[in-house]
Design an enzyme around this catalytic site. Structure first.
Site, PDB file in Angstrom:
ATOM      1  N   LYS A  41     -12.312  10.348   5.408  1.00 45.70           N
ATOM      2  CA  LYS A  41     -13.182  11.271   6.141  1.00 45.70           C
ATOM      3  C   LYS A  41     -14.632  11.087   5.721  1.00 45.70           C
ATOM      4  CE  LYS A  41     -13.202  16.221   7.137  1.00 45.70           C
ATOM      5  NZ  LYS A  41     -12.066  16.383   8.061  1.00 45.70           N
TER       6      LYS A  41
ATOM      7  N   ARG B 273     -14.005  20.439   2.469  1.00 47.61           N
ATOM      8  CA  ARG B 273     -12.737  19.845   2.895  1.00 47.61           C
ATOM      9  C   ARG B 273     -12.358  18.684   1.981  1.00 47.61           C
ATOM     10  NH1 ARG B 273     -15.206  20.590   8.047  1.00 47.61           N
ATOM     11  NH2 ARG B 273     -13.961  21.919   9.440  1.00 47.61           N
TER      12      ARG B 273
ATOM     13  N   GLY C  84      -3.067  18.334   6.515  1.00 50.02           N
ATOM     14  CA  GLY C  84      -2.538  19.660   6.194  1.00 50.02           C
ATOM     15  C   GLY C  84      -2.053  19.810   4.770  1.00 50.02           C
TER      16      GLY C  84
ATOM     17  N   MET D 248      -3.779  19.375   1.906  1.00 48.04           N
ATOM     18  CA  MET D 248      -4.679  19.914   0.892  1.00 48.04           C
ATOM     19  C   MET D 248      -5.553  21.016   1.463  1.00 48.04           C
ATOM     20  SD  MET D 248      -5.472  16.644  -1.436  1.00 48.04           S
ATOM     21  CE  MET D 248      -5.912  15.763   0.024  1.00 48.04           C
TER      22      MET D 248
ATOM     23  N   ARG E  91     -11.393   8.913  13.110  1.00 49.09           N
ATOM     24  CA  ARG E  91     -10.507   8.064  12.295  1.00 49.09           C
ATOM     25  C   ARG E  91      -9.660   7.229  13.241  1.00 49.09           C
ATOM     26  NH1 ARG E  91      -6.897  13.142  10.075  1.00 49.09           N
ATOM     27  NH2 ARG E  91      -6.301  13.911  12.133  1.00 49.09           N
TER      28      ARG E  91
ATOM     29  N   HIS F 146      28.356  -0.018   2.058  1.00 53.21           N
ATOM     30  CA  HIS F 146      29.027  -0.837   3.070  1.00 53.21           C
ATOM     31  C   HIS F 146      28.656  -0.361   4.471  1.00 53.21           C
ATOM     32  CE1 HIS F 146      32.434  -1.846   5.753  1.00 53.21           C
ATOM     33  NE2 HIS F 146      32.318  -3.020   5.155  1.00 53.21           N
TER      34      HIS F 146
ATOM     35  N   SER G 225      19.848 -19.400  -1.768  1.00 53.66           N
ATOM     36  CA  SER G 225      19.562 -18.242  -0.936  1.00 53.66           C
ATOM     37  C   SER G 225      19.650 -17.024  -1.836  1.00 53.66           C
ATOM     38  CB  SER G 225      20.574 -18.158   0.197  1.00 53.66           C
ATOM     39  OG  SER G 225      20.295 -17.017   0.970  1.00 53.66           O
TER      40      SER G 225
ATOM     41  N   CYS H 292      18.591 -13.789   1.629  1.00 51.50           N
ATOM     42  CA  CYS H 292      19.494 -13.224   2.627  1.00 51.50           C
ATOM     43  C   CYS H 292      19.927 -11.819   2.250  1.00 51.50           C
ATOM     44  CB  CYS H 292      20.702 -14.127   2.843  1.00 51.50           C
ATOM     45  SG  CYS H 292      21.750 -14.276   1.395  1.00 51.50           S
TER      46      CYS H 292
ATOM     47  N   TYR I 255      12.316 -19.522   4.064  1.00 54.76           N
ATOM     48  CA  TYR I 255      12.694 -18.601   5.139  1.00 54.76           C
ATOM     49  C   TYR I 255      13.217 -17.280   4.574  1.00 54.76           C
ATOM     50  CZ  TYR I 255      17.586 -19.704   4.126  1.00 54.76           C
ATOM     51  OH  TYR I 255      18.787 -19.839   3.501  1.00 54.76           O
TER      52      TYR I 255
END
Lengths: 927, 927
Positions: free
Chosen positions: B30, B101, B110, B112, B374, B492, B800, B867, B887
Site C-alpha cells: 500500500k 492503516r 482485513g 490487521m 494494487r 493412498h 527418477s 516422479c 524432466y
C-alpha cells in the site's frame, strides 16, 4: 615391479625360497610360511606355490589360459623338487610323489580340496616298492591316490545324500568277497585289485580313463584346487568368516613325505603354547606309522609329544604310569633325538613369528619334516594370556599385545558357557540367530508374567515368545534366557537381552509356538510349558533338555589388557543402561558414563504403567498433567538411582522415544482395568488404543514428536532429571546430566524441546535456590538431522548417533521386518554384512561423517558419540575413531570389547599413517 | 546506503513522494503504491509511511525505543500533511484528521487494524462542524473514532465469544432509551451522549482516560497497527498464505478524506479489467455519501461505475431501464466529470503498472482522491486472459506474461467446481484435507465393489472409506469423489485420486464410519448408505446433500500460454499414469512421456488378482512361476495399451513395488476362495497372509527386495515389457520403454535387477529375431541410494527421484501416520510447509542434489527426472530446474501446472543471474 607380475610360481626347498612370510596375500598363509620356514632353516619338503592371482585368472579366463600361462613355471618347479629330492616324476626307480594343497590368505580348514601321493601309476608304484621295500605301503598309497584323485578331480561323488561313496562301496564289496572286516586285513593283492576296480569304476561313470601321466595328474589336481574355491561350502564358510571371494586361493605343490613308512616314521600336530589356557607349555599329539589325517580321525589314540604332557594326560585319563609308559609313551620318550629337534624348531618358529604357533610335522624314516606352521587358534583366555605373557617376555611390544586380542572374542570371558562334556551329548533341536551371547538352561514359560511367578519360586526359566515387546521386560529380566521365533539381531528381544547381558536366541524361524496350547514345536518334538531347554546365545543353537553351564573366570591378564587399552584409546567408552544395576555392571567393566539411558523402560512395572496409560489415554492436557504428576516422583527416583550409581560420570538421558501404542493394553483384560481406573467405558479405551495404532510405527508419532505435540511430557521428564540431580547434589553426590532429545529431524523441533528443558530447569533452580550444570543435545538418527546437522548444532550441545534407526531409515529397512529379505540378501551377496551389526560405512557412515563435520563447524566443541548397537561392534568402533567421535556407548557386556576396539583403532590408524608416509617416501625416492 | 538505514518515515503528497513502487519490501504494498501514485500525478491524500524495519524493531526493542527512534520523522510527516491540507492537528478551526492503516509486503485483507478519523477531540469536533457545516457528520465521525480507537488501541473487546461488543451494547442501550431502531435515527445530541458514555466505559474498563491529545492518539494507533501483526488471526492467515512472520508491516498515516459529506461525495472500488473473465472492461461499484466500508458491507446496493456496466447489471438483476436510471444510475451518469477523471486515472494506473488494477477511491465534496491501487486478484481464467491480452497489446513481454499466471491456479481450469449460488446455501458438515481438487456430488457407498455396482446402474456415488487400499481402485475409479477418515495429502486415496484427476477429501478426522451399520456420522448428523453428500476437493469441505457442479471451459488463451511455456522451459514434463486412458489425458495436457507407470495397479481386477494371489501364496518358485505364466499375457496387454497411447514417447515402467501383503485377501471370504482355487486349506492361506504382514511395511519386503528375493517376478515383468514393445514394433508403432527398478539402496541390488532385465530382454530378442532399444534405471527414493548415487549410476542409465518415499525416509515420517503430528507441527511452525506437498529443499533437496552430482560424475549423460508428487508442485519444479533435472513427472491433471512452473523456473533463474550481475557491477563501480 612388472617382473613380479609375470611371476606366478614361487619355489622353496633346501633352505631357500622365492617367497616369504610377508607374502600371504599372494601366496596364501600356508605357502608364505612354507617359504619362510625354509628361509629360517626349518626342514620342509621342497615344492612350490602357485599364487592367488592365478586363481583369479582361472575364474576370469578359464582353465586352458591358466595352464598355458604357468606351464613353464610349474615344470621348473617340479624339476626343482626332483633335483632336491633326487627323484623323478613317474620314475620306475625313484619316482617323485607330490601333494597338492590349497592355501588361501585366511585359513579355511577342510573347506577346499587336497590331493596326496600324486605321481603314482603302474610304473611308479614299482619304484616306491623298490625304494621302501614295502609293497603293501606302495599299493596302499596308490589305492589312496586313485580314490582321492577320483573324488576330487574326476568328481566320483555319491549320487545323492543317501548313497554311499562309490569307492567305499567297492572296498566294502571286496571285503565281503574276502570275508574280512578291516581295511588293514586286505592283502597287497587285494589292494592291487582295488586299484583296478577303482579305475574301471571311474571309466564307467565318467567315460574317461584314469590318467596315468603324472603331468596330467598334476594339472588336474591344481585346477581342482582352484575349482574348490567356489564350492557352495567354501562360499558359505567365507560368508560366515567375512572372507572376500576376490581373494582366491594359492596352490601348494610339495614333495610327499610319509609318516606311515614304519616304526621309524610318524606324524603329529603341536602348539607352542596351550591353546586353551595360554600357558607357555609346548604340547601336541603324535602317532607312529601314520599319516596326518590319522591323528585327527581319532581311530587310534595319539600320544602326547612331551613327557610332562603325557603324564598330565594319564592323570586325567586315569591311566597308570606303567600303562602309559608302555602303551602311550610320549614322543620325547620314544624318539628323543627327533623330539629335541622338534622342540628346538618350535622354539625357533615361535621366536621368529613372535606368536603362538600351530605346527604339523611328519617323521619319515627317522627324518623330521615340518609341513605347516601358522598362528594357532586359541580361546579368548589364551589370547589374553599369551599376549600379556609375550609382552612381559619382551617378545612383543604393547601395541602388538593389544592387537593380538580379537575384541569380539572377549565376549567369551563375560558370559556363562556350556560345560564342554555336557554339550557333546546334547541334541540340537533348532537354530536361530545368536542374538545375545552366553549359555542358558531352564524351564519353558510362554508369558512374561508367568516367568516372573516361576522365577519367584526359584525356578530357572527360559522365556519363549513369538516376539517380545516392552511389556515383557520384567519377565525377560528374571529369565535365564530368551528364545523368540521372530525378529533379527536387533529385534526388541535381541537388543534388550544384550543390554541385560542375558542369553538370547532370536528369530528361530523353524519353531512353532502355540500360546493357547502352551507348546513349542520344533524338529518333530513338542515341548510343553515346564519342559527344559537350553540356549547357546553365541551360536543360536537350541538344545533339548537341561545342560550344565559354567561361569568362566576372568584372569588378571584381562584387567591388564584393559588397562593397556585405556592408555592407548582416544575415545571414551560409555554404556547404554537404564537401571542402577546395569549402570554398576558397566562401570565395573570400565564404562566412564552412560551414553544412552532410555526412559521408557522405567514406565513399565507396578503402579507405573497404569499412570503411564492414564497419561496416554487422557482426553486432554489437563488429564495428561494429572497422570504426569503421578509419574514425576517415580521418574525422579529412577534417575536418582542411576545418577548415584554413575556419580561423577556423565549420564545421557533420552526423553521418551517409543510410540505411545507400545504402552497401552492390547488385551481386553487390561483395557477393562484402565476403563475402571479412569471411569470411562471399555469402548472408549478400545477406541483410544485403536487410534494410537500406526501403519508404520517406526516412522510415526514418536521421539520428539511426542514431546512437541505433548510438551507436558518433556516438561515432566526434564523436571524429574533436574530434580534428581539437585537432590543428589544436596547429598554431596556429583552428577552430570545430559538431556537428549530423540528423533530430531529439524532445528525447530530441537529448539522447541530445548526451550522446554531449559525453561523447566530454570524453574527448578529457582524453586531450589541452587543450580547445576547440564547439557541439552540430540540423537542423530533421522537422515535429515544428519543433512542439517549444522543447523541443529546451533541448539544441540551434543550429538549422539542413533545408528540403529539411522540405518533403518538410510536403507529403508525395518529391522522388525528385515528377516524376510536380509538373510537372502546376505546369501546372495547383495549385502556383505548385516548393516545392523556392522555400521554401513559407505552409506550410513557418510551421514555420520557429514554430521561430524557440519556439527563441529557450527559448534567446534560439540560432544560427539554413538549410542546405537554399533557402539559395541569393533569395526564400527574403528570407524567412529576415524571420523573423530569423542565416545562410543554400548551395552554393559560389550564395554570391554569397545574399549579394546577403541585402542586398536588408534594403533591401526597410526600404522596406516606410517604406511602412507613410507610409500610417499618410496615414491619420492623413485623420482 | 547507511543514510537510508536511518530513514524510517517516507512522506508523500501533492505529486511528490520519498518512496516509490519498487520499495514494497520496505514500505509495504500500500505504502509503495501511495508514493508511486503521487509520482505519476494521481490525486492521493497526503501522508507518510513508517517502514517495515520499524515493525521488526518494535518486536525486538519494544514500543518506547521505537517511539524515540522515529518521533522526529513522524512529527515532520504530520507537519507535511498539515502544510499540504492547510489543516492543523487538534485545531479548533481546521483540524487535521488522519487515518492510520497497516500495509504489509503482501496483502492481508482485513487481518490487521485500522484507525480512522484520528485527531478528533472535543475541540477538533467543533472545527469539523464549522468547516463542513454538518454537526451531525462531525459528531458521528467523532463517535466512530472513539469506538474504533477504543477497540483497536485500548482493547475494549467483548469479554467472551458470547458477549456483545461493549460499544455496541452502549449504542443498543441508548437506542432503547430513545426508542429508535436505526443508528441513523439517533440525533446529534444522542451522538454527543454516545461519545460521553463511550469514554466513561473506557475509563471504567481500562482504568485509563480516553486520550484527547491527537499525538497520543497517533502514537497509540501506530503501535496498535504494529501490535496487530502478531495477532492469532494474522499469524494464521500468514501461515495459510506462506507469508513469513519476519516481513513485518508498514504503517500508513494519511490525511482523512470523507465520502460521506453529502450528495457531492462518495466512495467506490473499481477494477481496470474484469476480475472474473479477464475482459478488458473498466468496472466497479460506488456509493454516494458513504464511506469505504459501506460499499463492502452490503447494506445499500451500490451502483455500477460505468454506464455500460450498469445496463448489464440491470439486465441480470431484471431491473427496468427506467428504474435503473432513477434508482441505480452509474457514476458515469451521476458525476460525469468525476467519472472522466477516474477513467483517465484507471487507464493511467494500468498503463503504469502494466497489470490489472484494483482501485479504491473517495470523492470528497466533488474532488476525487485515490486511496489505494494494487494488482487485482482474479480467477485463473482472468489471469490467463489478461496475461495474453496484455501480451497482444504490447503492454508486457512474453516472460512477464508467463510470470503473470500462478501455476497452482491452473487447477481451477481443469476440474469441475460447485455452482456459485448453490454452494452459498450448502451446509458444511466436516472438513478434511484438500487431497485432490474439484467438486463432486453423489450418493454414499462404503465399499468399492458396491461403488462399481451402483455406478453400473448409472448412479453417482461418493466412495466413503476409513482409508483406501489398492483393492479399492476400481471403485475409486467409478466414483464421483472419494472421502476418507484417515490419511494425509499423500495417502493412498489422495495419491490415486490426484492421478485420476478425481475429487478427494482425505483424513476428515471428525467423521465416524461404521462399515457394519453402513453409516457415516459427522457434525451430529448420521448419513446412511445412499444419502447424498458433496465434496470440495480444493478446500477439503464436505457438504450435506446434492450440490450442482459446473465444468469450467478452457479458453483458447490457455493453449497459447502453454505454448509459450513450452518454448521457454528447459525441463520436459512427463506424467504418472498406468492406464491408456490416463496416458491419453496427460498427452492431451501436453505430457511428453510417462515418468512413472506403476505396474501394481494392473494386478487388480477380474482374473488378475487371483493369479497374483496364487503367485504370492505359492509354496516355492515353481508355484510362483506357474502363476506368473498366467500374469504374463495380462501384463503384456496392459503395456501394449499404454505404449500405444504413448507411441513415440518414452514410458518409464516401474517394476512391482508394494509389499505383497497389499494384494492378498484379508477377509475370510477371499481367503476361502484362494484356498479352494489353490487346493490348500483355509488355515494355510491364513498363515501365509499372516506371515506377510509387517510391522513397518513401508520399510519392509517391497520394491526391488521383491525382485531380488523372487527374481522370477522381475523376469516376468521384464518379459512383458519387452514383448509388448516388440509386438507394437511389429505393427509399426514406435516405443521407448525405460525399465525402472524401485527402492534401490545398494549397487548390488541394482546390478542384480539389471542382470535379470537384460538377460530376459536378450532372450526375447533371440526368440523374436529382432531388437529394440530400452533403458534400465532406478528410482532414487532411499536415502542410501542418494548417498551412493555414484556407485548406482555405474548400472543405472537413469534416475527418477521418488521424492514421496525419499521424504518419508529422510524425515522419518510415515505419510500414513503423519496425520498425528504434522498438523500440530504446521500449526506450531515447526514445519513451514508440509514436506509431502512442497519438496524440503534443505534436507531432502540435499540428497537430490547430491545424487545429481554423483550420478552425472559417473555417467555424464544419465537421464534425471522426478516422479514423486512434488513433480506437480511449482516450487518443487523450480527446485528441479535449478538442480538440473531433465524432466518432472506428475499426475495428468497437474501436467499444465508443471509445464508453466518449468517455464517460470527458467525465467526466475535468468532474472536471479541478471540481478547478481548487476549487483556485482554495482560493487565494482563502487570500488
Amino acid at each position: 615391479m612388472s617382473k613380479i607380475k609375470n611371476k606366478h610360481v614361487y619355489t622353496f626347498g633346501n633352505k631357500e625360497a622365492e617367497g616369504n612370510a610377508t607374502m600371504k596375500n599372494l601366496l596364501g598363509g600356508k605357502g608364505a610360511n612354507l617359504a619362510e620356514m625354509n628361509l629360517i632353516g626349518v626342514p620342509v619338503p621342497p615344492g612350490f606355490t602357485i599364487n592367488t592371482d592365478v586363481c583369479t585368472l582361472y575364474y576370469k579366463e578359464g582353465r586352458d589360459q591358466v595352464v598355458e600361462l604357468i606351464r613353464k613355471e610349474v615344470e621348473a618347479g617340479v624339476k626343482n623338487v626332483e633335483n632336491i629330492m633326487g627323484t623323478k616324476f613317474g620314475d620306475k626307480e625313484n619316482p617323485c610323489l607330490l601333494s597338492v594343497r590349497s592355501g588361501a590368505r585366511a585359513s579355511m580348514p577342510g573347506m577346499m580340496d587336497t590331493v596326496l601321493n600324486l605321481g603314482l601309476n603302474d610304473i611308479a608304484v614299482e619304484g616306491i616298492t623298490r625304494r621302501t621295500g614295502n609293497e603293501r605301503f606302495a599299493w596302499d598309497s596308490y589305492r589312496r591316490f586313485v580314490q582321492m584323485y577320483g573324488d576330487v578331480v574326476m568328481e566320483m561323488k555319491p549320487e545323492s545324500k543317501e548313497d554311499i561313496d562309490p569307492f567305499e562301496e567297492i572296498i566294502d564289496k571286496l571285503k565281503e568277497e574276502k570275508k574280512v572286516n578291516l581295511d588293514t586285513d586286505l592283502s597287497t593283492d587285494d589292494l592291487k585289485e582295488l586299484v583296478k576296480r577303482f579305475k574301471t569304476a571311474v571309466k564307467a561313470k565318467t567315460g574317461k580313463d584314469f590318467p596315468d601321466d603324472p603331468w596330467e595328474q598334476l594339472w588336474g589336481s591344481i585346477m581342482a584346487v582352484f575349482g574348490s574355491w567356489m564350492t557352495e561350502r567354501a562360499i558359505y564358510y567365507r560368508k560366515l568368516n567375512d572372507i572376500p571371494d576376490e581373494w582366491g586361493t594359492a596352490v601348494n605343490v610339495q614333495a610327499m613325505v610319509f609318516g606311515n613308512m614304519g616304526q621309524n616314521s610318524g606324524t603329529g600336530v603341536a602348539f607352542t603354547r596351550d591353546a586353551a589356557t595360554g600357558e607357555d607349555i609346548f604340547n601336541g599329539e603324535y602317532l607312529i606309522d601314520a599319516q596326518g589325517e590319522d591323528v585327527v580321525a581319532g581311530i587310534r589314540t595319539p600320544g602326547q609329544i612331551t613327557k610332562e604332557g603325557s603324564i598330565r594326560w594319564a592323570a586325567l585319563a586315569k591311566v597308570s604310569e606303567e600303562d602309559r609308559k608302555s602303551n602311550f609313551p610320549s614322543l620325547e620318550e620314544v624318539m628323543p633325538e627327533i623330539y629335541k629337534e622338534l622342540d628346538a624348531t618350535q622354539q625357533k618358529l615361535e621366536d621368529h613369528y613372535t606368536d603362538m604357533q600351530d605346527l604339523e610335522f611328519t617323521i619319515q624314516d627317522g627324518k623330521l619334516w615340518l609341513l605347516q606352521t601358522r598362528n594357532g587358534k586359541r580361546t579368548c583366555a589364551a589370547m589374553v594370556k599369551i599376549a600379556m605373557d609375550m609382552l612381559d617376555e619382551g617378545m612383543i611390544n604393547k601395541k602388538t599385545a593389544l592387537m593380538r586380542v580379537e575384541p569380539n572374542k572377549l565376549d567369551e570371558l563375560l558370559h556363562p558357557v556350556f560345560d564342554d562334556n555336557a554339550i557333546k551329548k546334547a541334541n540340537v533341536v533348532a537354530k536361530g540367530l545368536p542374538a545375545s551371547p552366553g549359555a542358558a538352561t531352564g524351564q519353558i514359560v510362554f508369558h512374561a508374567d508367568e516367568a516372573e511367578e516361576w522365577a519367584a519360586s526359584e525356578k530357572k526359566v527360559i522365556l519363549v515368545r513369538i516376539e517380545t515387546s516392552p511389556e515383557d521386560l520384567k519377565g525377560m529380566n528374571v529369565a535365564e534366557g530368551i528364545l523368540t521365533a521372530r525378529g533379527g539381531m536387533t529385534s526388541h528381544a535381541a537388543v534388550v537381552a544384550r543390554g541385560m547381558g542375558k542369553c538370547c536366541v532370536s528369530g528361530a524361524g523353524s519353531i512353532k509356538i502355540d500360546y493357547k496350547a502352551r507348546t513349542l514345536s520344533c524338529d518333530g518334538i513338542t515341548f510343553k510349558e515346564g519342559d527344559w531347554i537350553s540356549l547357546n546365545g553365541s551360536t543360536g543353537e537350541v538344545y533339548e533338555g537341561k545342560i550344565q553351564t559354567t561361569q568362566p573366570e576372568m584372569s588378571g591378564d584381562f584387567g591388564k589388557i584393559m588397562e593397556l587399552a585405556n592408555k592407548t584409546a582416544r575415545m571414551k567408552v560409555r554404556t547404554n543402561a537404564d537401571t542402577p544395576h546395569d549402570s554398576q555392571v558397566a562401570r565395573d567393566f570400565g564404562a566412564v558414563g552412560i551414553g544412552l539411558c532410555r526412559t521408557e523402560h522405567m514406565f513399565f512395572g507396578d503402579g507405573k504403567i497404569q499412570a503411564m496409560r492414564e497419561m496416554i489415554l487422557a482426553e486432554d492436557e489437563d488429564g495428561r498433567r494429572k497422570a504426569l504428576d503421578i509419574l514425576l516422583p517415580i521418574q525422579r527416583e529412577d534417575f536418582e538411582g542411576i545418577f548415584e550409581a554413575m556419580h561423577d560420570l556423565p549420564v545421557t538421558v533420552r526423553l521418551l522415544d517409543p510410540p505411545l501404542h507400545e504402552f497401552v493394553p492390547h488385551e481386553e483384560k487390561g483395557q477393562q482395568e484402565m476403563a475402571d481406573l479412569m471411569g470411562i467405558t471399555l469402548e472408549g479405551v478400545k477406541e483410544k488404543v485403536e487410534n494410537l495404532s500406526e501403519i508404520n510405527p517406526m516412522l510415526g508419532h514418536r521421539g520428539c514428536r511426542l514431546g512437541n505435540t505433548y510438551p507436558e511430557i518433556s516438561e515432566m521428564q526434564a523436571r524429574a532429571i533436574i530434580e534428581a540431580a539437585m537432590n543428589l547434589k544436596a547429598k554431596g553426590i556429583n552428577t552430570h546430566p545430559e538431556i537428549m532429545i530423540p528423533l530430531t529431524g529439524t532445528i525447530e523441533e530441537m529448539k522447541m524441546q530445548e526451550d522446554i528443558v531449559r525453561t523447566t530447569a530454570e524453574k527448578v533452580f529457582k524453586e531450589k535456590g541452587d543450580r547445576i550444570d547440564y547439557l541439552v543435545g540430540t540423537m542423530i538418527e533421522v537422515p535429515r538431522a544428519a543433512l542439517t546437522a549444522d543447523e541443529i548444532a546451533t541448539s544441540a550441545e551434543f550429538f549422539s548417533f542413533g545408528t540403529n534407526d539411522l540405518t533403518q531409515m538410510t536403507f529403508g529397512y525395518s529391522r522388525d521386518d528385515a528377516g524376510k529379505f536380509l538373510p537372502v540378501y546376505l546369501q546372495k551377496n547383495i549385502l556383505k554384512v548385516d548393516p545392523f551389526q556392522e555400521l554401513d560405512q559407505t552409506g550410513v557412515g557418510q551421514l555420520v561423517e557429514m554430521s561430524v563435520k557440519k556439527g563441529r563447524k557450527t559448534r567446534p566443541n560439540i560432544k560427539l558419540g554413538i549410542c546405537g548397537e554399533h557402539g559395541g561392534d569393533p569395526s564400527s568402533v574403528e570407524f567412529c575413531h576415524r571420523v573423530g567421535l569423542d565416545y562410543v556407548s554400548c551395552s554393559p557386556f560389550r564395554v570391554p570389547i569397545a574399549r579394546l576396539a577403541a585402542a586398536q583403532a588408534v594403533i591401526r590408524k597410526k600404522e596406516e599413517k606410517k604406511a602412507k608416509k613410507t610409500s610417499k617416501k618410496h615414491k619420492k625416492a623413485k623420482k
